[in-house]
Each structure stands twice: as structure tokens, then as C-alpha cells.
Scaffold this motif. Structure first.
Motif, short mmCIF file in Angstrom:
data_model
loop_
_atom_site.label_atom_id
_atom_site.label_comp_id
_atom_site.label_asym_id
_atom_site.label_seq_id
_atom_site.Cartn_x
_atom_site.Cartn_y
_atom_site.Cartn_z
N LEU A 123 -7.43 66.90 37.39
CA LEU A 123 -7.26 68.29 36.94
C LEU A 123 -8.23 68.58 35.80
CD1 LEU A 123 -3.35 68.48 37.06
CD2 LEU A 123 -4.99 69.31 38.77
N THR A 124 -9.50 68.51 36.12
CA THR A 124 -10.53 68.85 35.15
C THR A 124 -10.48 70.35 34.84
OG1 THR A 124 -12.16 69.32 36.88
CG2 THR A 124 -12.01 67.03 36.08
N ASP A 125 -11.16 70.74 33.79
CA ASP A 125 -11.21 72.17 33.47
C ASP A 125 -11.76 72.98 34.64
OD1 ASP A 125 -10.21 71.64 30.97
OD2 ASP A 125 -12.14 71.82 29.94
N GLU B 40 -2.29 66.40 27.02
CA GLU B 40 -3.40 67.36 26.98
C GLU B 40 -3.54 68.10 28.31
OE1 GLU B 40 -8.26 67.47 26.23
OE2 GLU B 40 -7.16 65.57 26.13
N ILE B 41 -3.44 67.35 29.41
CA ILE B 41 -3.52 67.99 30.73
C ILE B 41 -2.32 68.90 30.96
CG2 ILE B 41 -3.58 67.58 33.22
CD1 ILE B 41 -6.17 66.83 31.80
N VAL B 42 -1.14 68.46 30.54
CA VAL B 42 0.07 69.28 30.68
C VAL B 42 -0.12 70.62 29.98
CG1 VAL B 42 2.49 69.48 30.00
CG2 VAL B 42 1.64 67.34 30.99
N GLU B 43 -0.63 70.60 28.77
CA GLU B 43 -0.82 71.84 28.03
C GLU B 43 -1.84 72.75 28.72
OE1 GLU B 43 0.99 72.99 25.51
OE2 GLU B 43 2.19 71.19 25.93
N LYS B 44 -2.87 72.16 29.31
CA LYS B 44 -3.85 72.97 30.04
C LYS B 44 -3.22 73.63 31.26
CE LYS B 44 -8.02 70.43 28.66
NZ LYS B 44 -9.18 69.64 29.12
N VAL B 45 -2.38 72.87 31.98
CA VAL B 45 -1.71 73.44 33.16
C VAL B 45 -0.79 74.57 32.74
CG1 VAL B 45 -0.08 72.97 35.03
CG2 VAL B 45 -1.89 71.31 34.52
N LYS B 46 -0.02 74.35 31.70
CA LYS B 46 0.90 75.39 31.23
C LYS B 46 0.15 76.66 30.82
CE LYS B 46 3.90 73.91 28.21
NZ LYS B 46 4.41 73.09 27.09
N ARG B 47 -0.97 76.49 30.13
CA ARG B 47 -1.77 77.66 29.74
C ARG B 47 -2.28 78.41 30.95
NH1 ARG B 47 -3.82 74.32 25.53
NH2 ARG B 47 -5.72 73.87 26.73
N LYS C 180 6.62 66.87 33.08
CA LYS C 180 6.37 67.47 31.77
C LYS C 180 5.99 68.95 31.91
CE LYS C 180 4.60 63.31 29.40
NZ LYS C 180 3.39 62.75 28.72
N VAL C 181 5.23 69.25 32.96
CA VAL C 181 4.80 70.63 33.18
C VAL C 181 6.00 71.55 33.41
CG1 VAL C 181 3.62 72.15 34.80
CG2 VAL C 181 2.49 70.05 34.02
N PHE C 182 6.88 71.18 34.33
CA PHE C 182 8.00 72.05 34.67
C PHE C 182 8.97 72.15 33.50
CE2 PHE C 182 12.04 73.11 36.83
CZ PHE C 182 11.64 74.27 37.48
N ARG C 183 9.32 71.02 32.89
CA ARG C 183 10.25 71.06 31.76
C ARG C 183 9.68 71.89 30.61
NH1 ARG C 183 11.45 65.92 29.46
NH2 ARG C 183 9.65 65.02 30.51
N GLY C 184 8.38 71.76 30.39
CA GLY C 184 7.76 72.54 29.32
C GLY C 184 7.82 74.03 29.58
N LEU C 185 7.64 74.42 30.81
CA LEU C 185 7.70 75.84 31.17
C LEU C 185 9.12 76.38 31.19
CD1 LEU C 185 5.00 75.77 33.97
CD2 LEU C 185 4.84 77.09 31.84
N MET C 186 10.09 75.49 31.48
CA MET C 186 11.48 75.92 31.51
C MET C 186 12.12 75.91 30.12
SD MET C 186 12.14 76.73 34.66
CE MET C 186 10.43 77.30 34.72
N GLY C 187 11.68 75.00 29.25
CA GLY C 187 12.28 74.90 27.93
C GLY C 187 13.61 74.19 27.91
N THR C 188 13.94 73.45 28.98
CA THR C 188 15.17 72.67 29.07
C THR C 188 14.82 71.29 29.60
OG1 THR C 188 15.65 73.34 31.34
CG2 THR C 188 16.53 74.74 29.58
N ASN C 189 15.80 70.36 29.62
CA ASN C 189 15.51 69.02 30.13
C ASN C 189 15.57 68.93 31.65
OD1 ASN C 189 18.21 68.84 30.83
ND2 ASN C 189 18.75 67.38 29.24
N CYS C 190 16.05 70.00 32.32
CA CYS C 190 16.08 70.08 33.79
C CYS C 190 16.87 68.93 34.41
CB CYS C 190 14.67 70.14 34.36
SG CYS C 190 13.72 71.57 33.77
N GLY C 191 17.88 68.43 33.71
CA GLY C 191 18.72 67.36 34.24
C GLY C 191 19.62 67.84 35.36
#
Length: 223
Positions: free
Chosen positions: A54-56, A79-86, A104-115
Motif C-alpha cells: 500500500l504505497t502512496d 503509519e500505513i493504517v493512518e494513511k488508509v484512514k486518511r 487496526k484500520v476498521f477499529r480506528g475508523l469505528m472508534g470501538t474495539n469491535c469485539g
């Protein structure tokens, strides 16, 4: 439309049972049926490639990103996770499949632990269509039946979906919100539950139809 399929690609290399089901990888099967459905620009990326593939350049040219991961979520670079989220916030569509709920991508976008609750069993799953008018459910009858799948059950610790499209039922009586949509700024997200690595779920015609529909729905406006 430019589509990138990201797959951890560890099970297929380490587990003969998984390799028998997906000899070209889960990403390979998904790429094949997307091409068969008329998508022309489909590329794949995997965890062990430089920058996880997942390069730029790849991310900046991706309209819709499909994500499958399971046993190596923690190995994905922050770092890659943050790029995907952006990129999602900027308008790239994201389709999170099966155990990508813990990515990490999905949990970061949801703001929960997605358990959630789960049990790995050769279970029967029925995905009931909740919204027959939605673009993602077009071509699907009242339900999708999978003779063999892994069970995910409530409580699923996610934010209230913008739209709930599928509810699953399993033989143990469990239910699960299996098709959920979200918007994050300009980007659209679809979580779709089925797809355990040892089962041939991604060969099922209705599962393929849902994913193809979801790609079209998630694409940025004007693409």
C-alpha cells in the motif's frame, strides 16, 4: 474505477487446508470474480510486501479498498493504517470482510474495539436481507444460505450502523449484524461478515454479488 484487494495472505501460505480452498489466495479469488463482473482495474496487495503493498502511489490511485485480515492485525504498520484512514476520510471506499472487524484500520475508523462473540464450528448461516431497496442487496432474494461457516454473535461492539443490510442467524440461535454501512467524511464503509478462511464462502454466487454491489456503492462520487 481502481480497486485494490488487500489480504494478509498468511493462512494460505501456512495452512494446507486453507491453501486447498484458496490456492491463489483469498485475494486471488476476489480479484477473479471482480474481473468477471466487468471491473477492469483490479490489483492486489499483501502484508509481506514492502509497505504492505500500500504505497502512496497505490493508495492515491485506489477508489475502493477491500480488506481481509485475521492472524496478523498487529503486524500492520501504524503509519500505513493512518494513511488508509486518511484516504477513507478523503473519499476512498472501504469494504471490510469477515475478521477485518479486528483490523487496526476498521477499529480506528469505528472508534470501538469491535469485539464480538464467536465459535469456530462447521455451522450453517442464514443471512437475512433487512433492506431490499439498498444498492448492495440488489440481485439477492430474501436470504443467503451458507451450509458451512464460522459463527459470529452479538454483542458486536460497533457504533450504530448508518444502514443495516443483513442479519445472520446460526444453528446455535445466535444472531449477528452482518452487513453494516458507515460514512466517514467523504468515504463510504461496508462491513460484511462471511468469509472464514477454511470455507469456500467466496465462491458462493450471492456472496460475490454482494461484494460486487458493495464496490460500486462504495466508489467515490463521479467514479
Amino acid at each position: 474505477m481502481n480497486i485494490t484487494i488487500w489480504n494478509e495472505y498468511r493462512h494460505e501460505q501456512q495452512n494446507e487446508e486453507v491453501r486447498r480452498v484458496y490456492p491463489d489466495g483469498i485475494h486471488g479469488v476476489i480479484k477473479q470474480f471482480l474481473l468477471e463482473d466487468g471491473f477492469e482495474s483490479v490489483v492486489t496487495a499483501t502484508l509481506d510486501e514492502p509497505e504492505h503493498g500500500l504505497t502512496d502511489e497505490v493508495l492515491n490511485n485506489t477508489d475502493v479498498l477491500i480488506w481481509w485480515g485475521h492472524i496478523a492485525h498487529d503486524e500492520v504498520s501504524d503509519e500505513i493504517v493512518e494513511k488508509v484512514k486518511r484516504r477513507v476520510h478523503d473519499g476512498m471506499g472501504l469494504i471490510a470482510l469477515h475478521s477485518a472487524h479486528y483490523s487496526k484500520v476498521f477499529r480506528g475508523l469505528m472508534g470501538t474495539n469491535c469485539g464480538l462473540e464467536w465459535r469456530e464450528a462447521d455451522d450453517k448461516e442464514i443471512l437475512w436481507v433487512v433492506d431490499h431497496t439498498h444498492p448492495i442487496t440488489q440481485g439477492i432474494d430474501k436470504k443467503i444460505e451458507l451450509d458451512i461457516e464460522e459463527m459470529y454473535g452479538e454483542r458486536f461492539n460497533i457504533p450504530e450502523p448508518d444502514e443495516l443490510l443483513f442479519i445472520s442467524w446460526f444453528t446455535g440461535g445466535e444472531v449477528f449484524r452482518s452487513g453494516c454501512t458507515y460514512k466517514r467524511d467523504k468515504g463510504k464503509i461496508f462491513y460484511f461478515r462471511p468469509g472464514h478462511e477454511t470455507f469456500p464462502t467466496y465462491y458462493h454466487k450471492d456472496i460475490r454479488r454482494v461484494i460486487c454491489n458493495a464496490v460500486r456503492w462504495a466508489a467515490p462520487v463521479g467514479v
